[in-house]
Design a protein around this motif. Structure first.
Motif: not given
Length: 355
Positions: A148, A153-157, A159-160
């Motif tokens: 962050d 952001g929370p939807d950034h690849p 972070r998967t």
């Protein structure tokens, strides 16, 4: 069906042939072959022994005694010859492999530091000589600092689960850091600009382990925050870094790219340190390009500065990052990343101590 007993003459001939072969055996390998030929399951004496059961009852005793005596003589000769040959073998080894224990030697073998350790220290020394500082941080990191705070952001690849090792329980929001950028965020949160830090360390991503990838590897990242920082300062810094690592005349070029934490962003390429961009069509290292990809860089995104408490109206900065492992592979001509991690002391000793 009854069979005729082996004649005494045939038994004596088989026994004498075996004894002669045993006496002629010059070493243990030859004796092993003789044992198979003259005392093995398909030897003449073994076959004669099998035929005893098919003889008439009145002939079995005499035949058994003759065959037994012959086989006993061969077995005794084999045992005696083996003892002689083993003694000769041991005596020969004592002579051939003798060690002069009076020769001087080191009390302890000379060791060597791992090239990853010396390489990271060399990189740090280059930047310390320019007036920078070395910053470190934990490898188990808070999600906010790893993502962050860096405009991921929370939807950034990234972070998967395909890229990141997440710890359990998930609601603790803790990861194994995927880059050393959280060290930069921690530095900005605890210091007041101007800031010039270089951050080497281990990072973790869910990559396959092969010749060019590892789930654990090493990065070095740099961060400069000050008034009036521009891409020109970044280019000069990386040109100096490249020349110190790979020799005079090695420069860099930028190719436009995208990273969430920098804007504008660029990929960093090195002039090929083998062909130096001359006659690159014949170069196997750069494969005709004249340049080799090295890392990423850019001007720090104002959102990152604001998230970390830095006045983005007053200050600007640049950041860069590249793999220490990849840099060492370039520097030393290594072809397989795994050689850096497999702990073979012969590999480490070859590097010695780099000054």
């Amino acid at each position: 069906m009854e069979v005729a007993a082996v004649s005494p003459a045939e038994l004596e001939a088989a026994r004498d042939a075996a004894l002669a072969a045993i006496a002629a055996a010059a070493d243990l390998e030859q004796l092993k072959a003789v044992r198979t030929e003259h005392a093995g399951d398909r030897s003449a004496l073994a076959l004669a022994n099998r035929e005893i059961g098919a003889l008439p009852p009145q002939a079995r005793k005499e035949a058994g005694q003759r065959v037994g005596q012959a086989r006993g003589a061969v077995s005794k000769a084999l045992t005696a010859r083996q003892e002689v040959l083993e003694a000769e073998h041991e005596a020969r080894i004592l002579v051939e492999e003798a060690v002069d224990v009076t020769l001087p030697t080191d009390a302890e073998p000379v060791g060597a530091r791992h090239p990853l350790t010396t390489g990271a220290e060399l990189i740090a020394d280059i930047f310390v000589a320019m007036g920078w500082e070395v910053a470190e941080g934990p490898v188990i990191e808070a999600e906010w600092l790893n993502f962050d705070a860096l405009n991921l952001g929370p939807d950034h690849p990234a972070r998967t689960m395909q890229d990141t090792f997440w710890t359990e329980p998930a609601d603790h929001h803790v990861v194994l850091r995927t880059h050393t950028s959280p060290v930069q965020a921690r530095t900005m949160l605890t210091r007041t600009p101007p800031i010039y830090v270089v951050c080497p360390g281990r990072v973790f991503r869910t990559d396959e382990y092969d010749a060019t990838h590892s789930p654990m590897f090493h990065q070095v990242e740099g961060l400069a925050i000050d008034e009036g920082i521009s891409m020109a300062h970044l280019k000069g810094t990386l040109d100096h870094f490249a020349s110190q690592m790979f020799g005079e005349g090695i420069t860099t070029r930028f190719r436009p790219s995208y990273f969430p934490f920098t804007e504008p962003s660029a990929e960093v390429d090195l002039v090929c340190f083998v062909c130096r961009g001359v006659d690159s069509d014949q170069c196997r290292t750069c494969r005709g390009e004249g340049w080799i990809e090295w890392g990423g860089c850019g001007i720090v995104n104002p959102r990152v500065l604001q998230a970390c408490g830095v006045d983005s109206e007053r200050y600007s900065g640049f950041a860069f990052g590249m793999g220490i492992d990849r840099t060492l592979m370039f520097r030393h001509g290594l072809e397989d990343l795994r050689t850096l991690f497999e702990g073979d002391v012969r590999f480490t000793t070859a590097f010695g101590s780099e000054l």
